[in-house]
Enzyme design. Structure first.
Site, short mmCIF file in Angstrom:
data_model
loop_
_atom_site.label_atom_id
_atom_site.label_comp_id
_atom_site.label_asym_id
_atom_site.label_seq_id
_atom_site.Cartn_x
_atom_site.Cartn_y
_atom_site.Cartn_z
N HIS A 1 -6.85 -5.29 -1.27
CA HIS A 1 -6.17 -6.45 -1.23
C HIS A 1 -6.57 -7.25 -2.52
O HIS A 1 -6.53 -8.02 -1.98
CB HIS A 1 -6.58 -7.02 -0.11
CG HIS A 1 -6.17 -6.28 1.14
ND1 HIS A 1 -6.81 -5.08 2.35
CD2 HIS A 1 -4.88 -5.69 1.68
CE1 HIS A 1 -6.68 -4.62 3.19
NE2 HIS A 1 -5.20 -4.83 3.11
N HIS B 1 0.68 -0.81 0.02
CA HIS B 1 0.04 -0.39 -0.16
C HIS B 1 0.62 1.38 0.06
O HIS B 1 0.41 2.74 0.02
CB HIS B 1 -0.57 -0.09 0.60
CG HIS B 1 -1.75 -0.88 1.48
ND1 HIS B 1 -2.52 -1.35 0.29
CD2 HIS B 1 -2.17 -2.36 2.24
CE1 HIS B 1 -3.36 -2.51 1.07
NE2 HIS B 1 -2.98 -3.25 2.35
#
Lengths: 331, 331
Positions: free
Chosen positions: B219, B56
C-alpha cells in the site's frame, strides 16, 4: 539506475538461469548453455526457433513449449545472439523435418540468423526457412535497420506458427502460414519512461515529466515523435487510428487485440488501455474475437505499452486457439 | 506522475472494465457492477470470495475462475471495498453451501468484511466463515492495522482454498484448509521505487538514487528499514534469511517458492531473484518442489518484488497442483 541484478554484465545470463530454474518442467539449457530448448521435443515436426537480444523477457524463452517454440537463443541485452548460438539450437532441435527461424527485423538479428542458416545448410544436413517479423508501423528506418521493426506482434506469429508446426504441416507450408500471420499483424507503442540499459546506467531516452514517446520500439531507441502526455483515451485513439489506417480492415472483420506491457507498466494500466482499445475498434465495426493482455515483449523496465492487432480468418483463429503450454502463454 | 489513465478517480473502475472486457469468457460484472464474479458458478460448492483495494491487480480479480475464487470485490485504490459490495457478492455467489471470505489483514478490510458477514448472517440465509491472511513478516504494526499484513501469499491461500472448495469440502473443513495454508506461508518484499497513488500525484515514499526500502508492503507504506541499494544476491540473502528464520523448516522440507513483482519490475529482474532465492533455499537443505514467478500482487507501479515461501505437505501440494482456470493463473 536501480535494478535487481548482480552486475550489468550478468543480468542477461542470471535472468536466463532463473528462468530455467523456474520452468524446468518445460525447458532446459541446450548444449553449452548457449540456447534454451523444450525439455522434450515433439518427434517428426518442423522445429521452430526464435531469438534476439536479452531484455525482452518473457519473449522469446517464455514461449518455448508444446504448441509454440522448440528453442530460443538470447544474446546480451539488446544484442543479437551469435551465429554459433543459433547454429547450436538448429542442430539440437532439427529432427529431419527442417527448421523455421523466426527473426525480428533488425540488421544484427538478420545477419546472425542468416549466417547460422548458411552454416547449417552448407553442412548438408539441415533444411532452413526464415520468417522476418516487421509488425511495428511507427517508423520505417532506425539505427538498427531498414524497414519496420519486429515487436510484440512477434509472439502472435510464434503462437500461430508453433500451432501449425505441432499440427504437422511441412516446412514450406509452415512458412506460408507464418507469412500470413505477419501480413495480418500491426503494432504501435507508447512509452512514458525510457528503458535503463544496465551497461550505460542511464535511460536510453529521457522524457520530461509531461512527455511521452509515441511509436517507441523495444530497444530504447526514440520513437516517431515526442508529445505532451495526455489521457489514456487520447493515447488509445492515437495508436488505434494508426493501426486501423495501416491495416484498412473491412467492416465486420474479426481481430485479435493484444495490449502488451513494456516492462515497467502494471496490469492495472494495461487493462485501462485494453478496455479503451477494444471500444475503439468495436465502435468502428470490427469484432474483437480474441484478446490478450499482459507483459510479454518488454524493453527492460520501460514504462509503456503497445497495441497489436491481427486480422483473423478461420485458419488463424484455429491456430491461435490451439493448446499451448509455455511459461508465458498457456491454454 | 505518469500513468495510462483517464483521471485519478477513474483508474480503478476503468481498469476493472478493461479486465472484464479482456476476460469475458471467464468473468462478468455482478449485480450493480459492484463486484466481479465467475461467468458460471460451480453448483453445490462453498463460495470463495476475496477482495481489497484496487491497485493490486491482477489480485484478486485475476484469480476468479474454476479452481480458485467465485467472486472478488475491489474498492478504490488502496481502499477497502464497502460492506454493501461484499454483501452483494455473498448474495450472488452463495448457493447454499456457505461462503468463505478471504481477507488480507488490514483494519479497513477486516471491518468491512466483518460488517458484510454480519449483515449476511443476520438476514438468516447465509453461513459465513472468514480467513485472515497475514503472510508479511516485515513488520507487526502499521497505520493500516495491527499484526502482520496480508501480501502476495494471499494468492497461494486463494489457490489452495479454491481447489479444496472445487473438490467439494464443506465450509468448516475449507476454513481448516485455509488456516493450514496461512500457517505455512511467509512473505517479505523490497522496493527500489515507491508506488505513485493517482490521487496524490507523487510517490508514496521517495527513495534516493542509492536507496531501497526493505520489508515493504503493498500500500505504499514504508517498510522495515531503508538501506543502501546492493546487488541482487545480497538482497535475496537478506530476504530469504528472514523468511527462513520465521518459518524454521526442517531439513528436506518441500516448499513452494513464489517471486512476485510489485508492478514496475520487469520479468528479467524477477527471474534473477528467483534463481538466487531458489539457490539460497536449496543450499540450506530445502526442496523447491513448486515454483511461481510473475507479477501477481502489485502495488500500482512500484518497482520491487517480494519472495514468498509456503511449506508444502502432500495435501497442500495436491491442492496447489489441481487445475485452475483464471485470468492470471492457469494450469
Amino acid at each position: 539506475m536501480k535494478k535487481f541484478m548482480n552486475d550489468a554484465g550478468s543480468l542477461a545470463a542470471d535472468s536466463l538461469e532463473g528462468f530455467v530454474a523456474a520452468h524446468e518442467d518445460l525447458v532446459a539449457f541446450g548444449q553449452g548453455r548457449k540456447h534454451i530448448r523444450r525439455r522434450v521435443f515433439t518427434p517428426g515436426k518442423v522445429a521452430v526457433i526464435a531469438g534476439g537480444g536479452a531484455g525482452h523477457e518473457p519473449m522469446h524463452v517464455g514461449f518455448i513449449g508444446k504448441g509454440m517454440l522448440d528453442a530460443a537463443c538470447t544474446g546480451h541485452v539488446f544484442t543479437s545472439p551469435t551465429p554459433d548460438q543459433i547454429l547450436g539450437a538448429i542442430q539440437e532441435a532439427d529432427n529431419g523435418a527442417g527448421v523455421l527461424l523466426i527473426v525480428k527485423n533488425y540488421d544484427g538479428d538478420l545477419m546472425n540468423f542468416e549466417m547460422a542458416a548458411e552454416m547449417a545448410v552448407s553442412s548438408g544436413s539441415h533444411r532452413i526457412e526464415t520468417l522476418i517479423v516487421n509488425d511495428d508501423i511507427a517508423i520505417e528506418r532506425t539505427a538498427r535497420g531498414t524497414g519496420r521493426r519486429g515487436v510484440a506482434g512477434t509472439l502472435i506469429v510464434e503462437k500461430i506458427v508453433g500451432a501449425a508446426a505441432e499440427g504437422g504441416v511441412d516446412l514450406a507450408t509452415l512458412k506460408t502460414v507464418g507469412e500470413a500471420a505477419i501480413a495480418a499483424t500491426r503494432t504501435m507503442g507508447v512509452a512514458l519512461r525510457g528503458a535503463t540499459v544496465p551497461q550505460i546506467t542511464r535511460e536510453t531516452f529521457a522524457l520530461g515529466d509531461d512527455e511521452m514517446e509515441v511509436g517507441v520500439g523495444i530497444h530504447g531507441e526514440p520513437g516517431r515523435s515526442r508529445q505532451k502526455i495526455t489521457d489514456a483515451s487520447t493515447i488509445a485513439t492515437l495508436v488505434c487510428n494508426q493501426i486501423l489506417a495501416d491495416l484498412a480492415p473491412a467492416e465486420g472483420q474479426r481481430i485479435l487485440l493484444l495490449v502488451n506491457g513494456l516492462g515497467g507498466t502494471p496490469p492495472s494500466e494495461l487493462y485501462v488501455m485494453f478496455g479503451l482499445a477494444r471500444r475503439f475498434f468495436e465502435a468502428r465495426g470490427l469484432v474483437v474475437s480474441r484478446r490478450l493482455v499482459g507483459t510479454y515483449a518488454t524493453s527492460l523496465d520501460m514504462a509503456g505499452m503497445s497495441i497489436t492487432v491481427t486480422l483473423l480468418d478461420d485458419a488463424l483463429t484455429t491456430l491461435w486457439d490451439a493448446p499451448v503450454s509455455t511459461a508465458a502463454l498457456r491454454w
